[in-house]
Design a protein around this motif. Structure first.
Motif, PDB file in Angstrom:
ATOM      1  N   ARG A  44      42.032  46.539  36.413  1.00 54.86           N
ATOM      2  CA  ARG A  44      41.512  45.307  36.992  1.00 54.86           C
ATOM      3  C   ARG A  44      42.390  44.853  38.161  1.00 54.86           C
ATOM      4  N   PHE A  45      41.725  44.493  39.258  1.00 53.28           N
ATOM      5  CA  PHE A  45      42.446  43.987  40.420  1.00 53.28           C
ATOM      6  C   PHE A  45      42.965  42.582  40.120  1.00 53.28           C
ATOM      7  N   VAL A  46      44.241  42.342  40.415  1.00 51.11           N
ATOM      8  CA  VAL A  46      44.842  41.049  40.065  1.00 51.11           C
ATOM      9  C   VAL A  46      45.210  40.230  41.296  1.00 51.11           C
ATOM     10  N   GLY A  47      44.844  40.692  42.481  1.00 51.09           N
ATOM     11  CA  GLY A  47      45.150  39.947  43.697  1.00 51.09           C
ATOM     12  C   GLY A  47      44.181  38.801  43.923  1.00 51.09           C
ATOM     13  N   ARG A  48      44.302  38.184  45.076  1.00 47.12           N
ATOM     14  CA  ARG A  48      43.461  37.049  45.419  1.00 47.12           C
ATOM     15  C   ARG A  48      42.069  37.521  45.805  1.00 47.12           C
ATOM     16  N   LEU A  49      41.032  36.850  45.303  1.00 48.83           N
ATOM     17  CA  LEU A  49      39.646  37.240  45.552  1.00 48.83           C
ATOM     18  C   LEU A  49      38.858  36.046  46.075  1.00 48.83           C
ATOM     19  N   ASP A  50      37.888  36.314  46.953  1.00 52.83           N
ATOM     20  CA  ASP A  50      36.974  35.262  47.369  1.00 52.83           C
ATOM     21  C   ASP A  50      35.979  34.994  46.247  1.00 52.83           C
ATOM     22  N   ALA A  51      35.234  33.912  46.366  1.00 53.56           N
ATOM     23  CA  ALA A  51      34.364  33.464  45.272  1.00 53.56           C
ATOM     24  C   ALA A  51      33.300  34.490  44.911  1.00 53.56           C
ATOM     25  N   ASP A  52      32.659  35.103  45.927  1.00 57.52           N
ATOM     26  CA  ASP A  52      31.601  36.074  45.644  1.00 57.52           C
ATOM     27  C   ASP A  52      32.151  37.315  44.949  1.00 57.52           C
ATOM     28  N   THR A  53      33.287  37.812  45.430  1.00 57.98           N
ATOM     29  CA  THR A  53      33.879  38.990  44.813  1.00 57.98           C
ATOM     30  C   THR A  53      34.322  38.691  43.390  1.00 57.98           C
ATOM     31  N   LEU A  54      34.822  37.480  43.156  1.00 61.65           N
ATOM     32  CA  LEU A  54      35.243  37.088  41.812  1.00 61.65           C
ATOM     33  C   LEU A  54      34.061  37.118  40.847  1.00 61.65           C
ATOM     34  N   LYS A  55      32.892  36.685  41.301  1.00 70.03           N
ATOM     35  CA  LYS A  55      31.703  36.731  40.445  1.00 70.03           C
ATOM     36  C   LYS A  55      31.322  38.165  40.116  1.00 70.03           C
ATOM     37  N   ARG A  56      31.379  39.031  41.116  1.00 74.18           N
ATOM     38  CA  ARG A  56      31.030  40.434  40.872  1.00 74.18           C
ATOM     39  C   ARG A  56      32.013  41.076  39.902  1.00 74.18           C
ATOM     40  N   PHE A  57      33.306  40.833  40.110  1.00 71.94           N
ATOM     41  CA  PHE A  57      34.308  41.400  39.216  1.00 71.94           C
ATOM     42  C   PHE A  57      34.144  40.856  37.797  1.00 71.94           C
ATOM     43  N   GLN A  58      33.769  39.587  37.692  1.00 69.37           N
ATOM     44  CA  GLN A  58      33.578  38.992  36.375  1.00 69.37           C
ATOM     45  C   GLN A  58      32.455  39.701  35.630  1.00 69.37           C
ATOM     46  N   PHE A  59      31.395  40.071  36.365  1.00 69.20           N
ATOM     47  CA  PHE A  59      30.296  40.802  35.720  1.00 69.20           C
ATOM     48  C   PHE A  59      30.738  42.214  35.334  1.00 69.20           C
ATOM     49  N   VAL A  60      31.527  42.850  36.177  1.00 65.94           N
ATOM     50  CA  VAL A  60      31.976  44.209  35.894  1.00 65.94           C
ATOM     51  C   VAL A  60      32.875  44.246  34.667  1.00 65.94           C
ATOM     52  N   TYR A  61      33.828  43.319  34.585  1.00 67.28           N
ATOM     53  CA  TYR A  61      34.850  43.396  33.554  1.00 67.28           C
ATOM     54  C   TYR A  61      34.571  42.526  32.325  1.00 67.28           C
TER      55      TYR A  61
END
Length: 308
Positions: A201-218
Motif C-alpha cells: 500500500r502506498f503511504v505517501g500523500r494522495l489527492d482526494a480522487d486517488t484516495l477514493k480509488r485506493f480505498q476501493f482497491v485496498y
C-alpha cells in the motif's frame, strides 16, 4: 489507439553521430523492434470437470477466470455479447455507466472488437487478413501499421466476467439448478473469500480522487453477490447474469459500487465471419525512426553539404 515507443535522446544523438546510411539503419532498427516473438509451444488446455464446480476452487478459477486467449484455444471461434452496468455512490456525486461489448472471433484468426458506452465514448477494432483497423466511436476506420496493444484490448473487452470474479476476491459459491440448453445451470452467491495478494500500500500523500480509488482497491468488501451462470461440458460459461456490490469506508468517506453483467457466448466453433471495413484511412504519417525524425526536421547533413 497507438502505443508510442519512447527512444532516449542520447540514443538518437549517438546514432546520428555514427553516420552511415540512415535508411539501412532504420530498416535494421525496425527489424529488431518488430521481430516476431519466440515460438513457444502452447500446451493444450486441460479438461475441466464441470461436476466439481460446487466444491473445487481450482475448477472455479478455471471456469470463471478463463482468459480470452484460453477460450480461443479451446473453441477456435465464438461470438460474445455482454452488457455491463456500473454505478458508484457515496460521499461524491453518484455516477452510472452502461457498456455494450462485442467480440467476434473467427476460425481463421480474424477478430472484431467493439465497446460502446452510454456517455458517448467507445471504440471498434477489426483484425482481418493480418491487417489491423481501428476507430473511435464516431471516427472513421484507420489502417494501423502495428499490432501493439491488440492482445491487451481483446482481453479487456472479453474479460468482464473474469474481472468481476477477481474483484469478488474469488469469493463465490455455486449451487447446481439443473440442465439448461446444452449446459449446466448454477446459482451464484457469496462464498469464502480467496483474494489475490495485494501490492504494498502506498503511504505517501494522495489527492482526494486517488484516495477514493485506493480505498476501493485496498479496503473494499463484498456486500452482495447473486445471479446465475450456465456452463457447457467444456467448462465454458455460455450464459451469465451476475450482480455484485462492494462497500468501502475510510478517510475518503463512504462509498458503494454496484455491477450488473449479462453475457452470452454463442457460435462456439462455428462459422463466424469478420469483414474488413469498406472504407478506411491510412494512419497519420509519423517518422519511422530516429534518422527519419532528425531528417524531417533538418538535423541530418546530406552528401552535398546542404539540408533538405
Amino acid at each position: 489507439m497507438r502505443t508510442v515507443l519512447a527512444v532516449p535522446l542520447s540514443a538518437v544523438v549517438l546514432s546520428a553521430a555514427c553516420g552511415g546510411s540512415h535508411g539501412a539503419e532504420n530498416a535494421r532498427a525496425k527489424a529488431r523492434i518488430f521481430a516476431p516473438a519466440a515460438d513457444f509451444s502452447i500446451p493444450a488446455p486441460r479438461p475441466i470437470d464441470v461436476k466439481t464446480l460446487e466444491r473445487s476452487p481450482s475448477t472455479q478459477d478455471a471456469i470463471l477466470g478463463m482468459s480470452e486467449t484460453e477460450l480461443r484455444e479451446r473453441v477456435g471461434s465464438f461470438r460474445l455479447r455482454a452488457k455491463l452496468r456500473l454505478s458508484f455512490s457515496g460521499s461524491g456525486r453518484p455516477v452510472a455507466i452502461d457498456e455494450e461489448r462485442l467480440v467476434e472471433q473467427s476460425r481463421t484468426g480474424d477478430l472484431h472488437l467493439r465497446l460502446l458506452e452510454t456517455n458517448g465514448a467507445g471504440m471498434e477494432i477489426l483484425f482481418v487478413a493480418g491487417k489491423l483497423y481501428g476507430r473511435s466511436r464516431y471516427g472513421p476506420f484507420v489502417l494501423r501499421d502495428r499490432q501493439s496493444g491488440l492482445a491487451q484490448q481483446r482481453e479487456e473487452v472479453a474479460g468482464a466476467l473474469a474481472t468481476l470474479y477477481a474483484l469478488s476476491d474469488r469469493g463465490l459459491s455455486f449451487r447446481e439448478l439443473g440442465a439448461g440448453q446444452g449446459c449446466a445451470r448454477f446459482a451464484v452467491a457469496s462464498g469464502p473469500s480467496r483474494p489475490e495478494p495485494a501490492p504494498p500500500r502506498f503511504v505517501g500523500r494522495l489527492d482526494a480522487d486517488t484516495l477514493k480509488r485506493f480505498q476501493f482497491v485496498y479496503d473494499r468488501r463484498v456486500t452482495e453477490i447473486g445471479g446465475e451462470i450456465c456452463v457447457n461440458p467444456q467448462g465454458i460459461v455460455t450464459e451469465a447474469r451476475v450482480s455484485m456490490r462492494w462497500a468501502a469506508a475510510g478517510d475518503a468517506g463512504n462509498g458503494e459500487a454496484h455491477a450488473e453483467l449479462e453475457e452470452s457466448l454463442t457460435d462456439l466453433g462455428g462459422e463466424v465471419r469478420v469483414d474488413a471495413p469498406e472504407r478506411y484511412e491510412p494512419e497519420p504519417h509519423r517518422p519511422r525512426g530516429p534518422f527519419d525524425t532528425l531528417d524531417r526536421f533538418g538535423f541530418v547533413p546530406h552528401a552535398d553539404g546542404g539540408e533538405e
